[in-house]
Enzyme design. Sequence first.
Site, PDB file in Angstrom:
ATOM      1  CE  LYS A   1      40.533  35.109  32.767  1.00 46.30           C
ATOM      2  NZ  LYS A   1      40.637  33.695  33.146  1.00 46.30           N
ATOM      3  CG  ASP A   2      41.819  31.388  29.722  1.00 41.04           C
ATOM      4  OD1 ASP A   2      42.216  31.487  30.897  1.00 41.04           O
ATOM      5  OD2 ASP A   2      40.626  31.519  29.391  1.00 41.04           O
TER       6      ASP A   2
ATOM      7  NE  ARG B   1      44.375  35.944  38.833  1.00 44.07           N
ATOM      8  CZ  ARG B   1      43.179  36.491  39.115  1.00 44.07           C
ATOM      9  NH1 ARG B   1      43.097  37.448  40.016  1.00 44.07           N
ATOM     10  NH2 ARG B   1      42.088  36.092  38.494  1.00 44.07           N
ATOM     11  NE  ARG B   2      39.530  34.620  39.440  1.00 40.24           N
ATOM     12  CZ  ARG B   2      38.980  34.322  38.273  1.00 40.24           C
ATOM     13  NH1 ARG B   2      38.761  33.044  37.937  1.00 40.24           N
ATOM     14  NH2 ARG B   2      38.637  35.280  37.431  1.00 40.24           N
TER      15      ARG B   2
ATOM     16  NE  ARG C   1      39.262  23.489  34.628  1.00 34.35           N
ATOM     17  CZ  ARG C   1      39.648  22.556  33.756  1.00 34.35           C
ATOM     18  NH1 ARG C   1      40.277  21.484  34.186  1.00 34.35           N
ATOM     19  NH2 ARG C   1      39.430  22.703  32.465  1.00 34.35           N
TER      20      ARG C   1
ATOM     21  NE  ARG D   1      34.169  28.962  35.883  1.00 36.41           N
ATOM     22  CZ  ARG D   1      34.987  29.928  35.511  1.00 36.41           C
ATOM     23  NH1 ARG D   1      35.841  30.448  36.386  1.00 36.41           N
ATOM     24  NH2 ARG D   1      34.958  30.398  34.281  1.00 36.41           N
TER      25      ARG D   1
ATOM     26  CB  CYS E   1      48.438  26.862  34.254  1.00 40.50           C
ATOM     27  SG  CYS E   1      49.039  25.169  34.211  1.00 40.50           S
TER      28      CYS E   1
END
Length: 309
Positions: free
Chosen positions: A84-85, A135-136, A153, A159, A245
């Site tokens: 996904k990255d 997205r989130r 980040r 996090r 992104c």
Amino acid sequence: MSDTTPLRLGTRASPLALAQAELTVTALTAAHPGIAVTLVPMTATGDRIQDRALAEVGGKALWTRELDAALGEGRIDFAVHSLKDVETLRPAAFRLAALLPRADVRDRLVVRPDWAATSIAELPGGARVGTSSPRRAAQLKSRRPDLVTPLLRGNVQTRLARVADGTVDATLLAAAGLDRLGMGDVGQSLSIAEILPAASQGAIGIECRADDAATGALLAAIDHGPTRAAVMAERALLAALGGDCRSPVAAHARPYQGQLHLSAAIYASDGSWFTVGSIVVTSASAPSELAAQLLEDAPDAVRALFSGG
């Protein structure tokens, strides 16, 4: 390369990336007993830059630049990625030779220690939900416009620490990453009806040079067909949308009754508008058809977030 020369597997040096590299080695050694693999960790530019959103400093290429250079120059034989990255359009010199079986695609909600919220609806008014994901952030705001989504980040441990020390009240993390780090008990899993995942979420992709037939053949033995079918449909949708992104887009493909069903959504950055669609993938053009449906009625401000619009 002789039979005794270890294959060199490039990986980011973060704890999660190393865990995913070890999963790759385990799969390879199970498929090819006696094979030798050496990990070659490296720090990605994206791991070094923590104070800005990816879109401001180079996008998803910041996660792959160092690995791409090493692979292209022959310093490693293959590379492992959280797919996904990885940019939707990849250099022709590389090929996605294998995908491991997909893990949990859901996001998990992690809240500060003195809170008991287990869903987005239960978060207190004005809660600060840290994230670097458009997205989130868009999905959170579409459900709860009162929520604040400051930039957060860093790797998983960083996090989690920012939630624990009160820098933010909560965050969303990929369930797959937490599970791979042995943190399956951290956070509350949210259904895909509540938060639709990112394209390729939960998928580990392994690339080699396109002209390296020997390594490609070794990797083909660990390629998981159902995961490839789902992930490639999701990535085809992203390509048709022209998403990057900074684009608030979610997608999830899953087999159902013998068919592959692709669901997706695009959002305004502030969550004030969104549309959801789905399609049965019966042809290579199906993801593009769904992308066109999603963009058809999108307002100009949303279409501007997608080059396919």
